[in-house]
Design an enzyme around this catalytic site. Structure first.
Site, PDB file in Angstrom:
ATOM      1  N   ASP A 207       0.847  -1.125  -0.103  1.00 56.84           N
ATOM      2  CA  ASP A 207       0.108  -0.055  -0.018  1.00 56.84           C
ATOM      3  C   ASP A 207       0.894   1.298   0.022  1.00 56.84           C
ATOM      4  O   ASP A 207       2.086   1.193   0.051  1.00 56.84           O
ATOM      5  CB  ASP A 207      -0.986   0.129   1.175  1.00 56.84           C
ATOM      6  CG  ASP A 207      -0.094  -0.044   2.655  1.00 56.84           C
ATOM      7  OD1 ASP A 207       0.392   1.067   2.949  1.00 56.84           O
ATOM      8  OD2 ASP A 207       0.235  -1.224   3.080  1.00 56.84           O
ATOM      9  N   ASP A 209       0.765   3.592   2.534  1.00 56.03           N
ATOM     10  CA  ASP A 209       0.367   4.038   3.846  1.00 56.03           C
ATOM     11  C   ASP A 209      -0.795   4.947   3.554  1.00 56.03           C
ATOM     12  O   ASP A 209      -1.672   4.315   3.319  1.00 56.03           O
ATOM     13  CB  ASP A 209       1.769   4.850   4.464  1.00 56.03           C
ATOM     14  CG  ASP A 209       1.646   4.733   5.807  1.00 56.03           C
ATOM     15  OD1 ASP A 209       1.529   3.899   6.498  1.00 56.03           O
ATOM     16  OD2 ASP A 209       2.021   6.019   6.434  1.00 56.03           O
TER      17      ASP A 209
END
Length: 286
Positions: A207, A209
């Site tokens: 991802d 973050d």
């Protein structure tokens, strides 16, 4: 030589080991995260440890890091390739990519950081906390799976188990210059150095973050989906390692001699009870 593999989130097994067997290993630091799967792959002896335990039962702050490294050392492990999930602070380090971490910023605060302490004090160098020799082999094996590999990156180790706030994410990315964020590579890297084991961390990006305005907050369902896809690349990395590992020899970066000048407690002042706990990790110098 025995190669140790520490599997992070999503990596709870490796396939194709000849003579595979799960071994319970007792340590002075308590029980490791799980039994350790041993066997041979491509002619190389291997020892696989699921960092969170099978079924993912240990949170990042509660992983028995000292027991894990001690147990691998007792099994003769001289090199560790550590696989873990991470968030990315860089657009170009996209979900699905692998990053060969070579530096750390450590913000953990609840975990024992060392095998040493009162009764036997030691200070090892962490200027270069990973093994370039082993990392190069891991990068080659990962690249052969078709995954995009970044050969350098700074890992921000946070305590967790919660993900970053937006303010933290922006600070880590913009002010501190971190490239990825995770919760488990520290104190693992510190302890591997104290145990004189070459250590190469492979961070699997899941991802962005929460700094990236096009993606928003970390979504666990999306993270798990990316982990599932990455896990096969991670297993491919492991399968490819025996064919690219350098021959067993003294580490050119001195990982296997990190304790040569590290212990500063005088021999006659060393606590025997402390030394007894160091019988595996510091046997060479004690």
């Amino acid at each position: 030589m025995t190669l140790g593999i520490i599997g992070g989130s999503g990596v709870y097994r490796i396939d194709g080991l000849d003579g595979a067997a799960w071994q319970e290993v007792a340590t002075p630091w308590g029980a490791p995260s799980d039994a350790i799967l041993t066997g041979t792959l491509g002619g190389a002896r291997m020892a696989f440890l699921p960092r969170h335990g099978r079924g993912h039962v240990h949170s990042p702050s509660e992983i028995p890091y000292r027991a894990n490294i001690d147990a691998l050392k007792r099994l003769g492990v001289t090199r560790i390739v550590s696989v873990s999930a991470c968030g990315s602070f860089r657009e170009e380090m996209a979900p699905g990519d692998f990053v060969l971490v070579d530096q750390f910023i450590d913000r953990t605060r609840l975990r024992p950081q060392s095998f040493f302490g009162t009764g036997c004090v030691a200070h090892v160098s962490l200027a270069h906390p990973t093994c370039p020799h082993l990392s190069a082999a891991a990068a080659e094996a990962a690249g052969a799976t078709g995954v995009r590999v970044h050969v350098s990156g700074t890992y921000l180790a946070m305590e967790g188990p919660q993900f970053s706030t937006l303010a933290e994410s922006r600070m880590y990315r913009e002010a501190w210059g971190a490239d990825v964020v995770g919760m488990t590579a520290m104190p693992e890297a510190r302890l591997a150095r104290e145990a004189e084991i070459c250590y190469a961390p492979v961070a699997m990006v899941t991802d962005y973050d929460c700094w990236h305005e096009d993606y928003g907050a970390v979504d666990v369902a999306a993270v798990i989906a990316t982990l599932t896809a990455n896990a096969e690349h991670a297993r491919g990395l492991v399968r490819g390692l025996p064919g690219v590992l350098p021959e067993p020899a003294p580490c050119p970066h001195n990982c296997d001699r990190a304790l040569d000048h590290a212990i500063i407690t005088a021999p006659d002042a060393r606590d025997p009870s402390v030394l007894s706990r160091l019988d595996a990790v510091a046997a060479r110098v004690l």
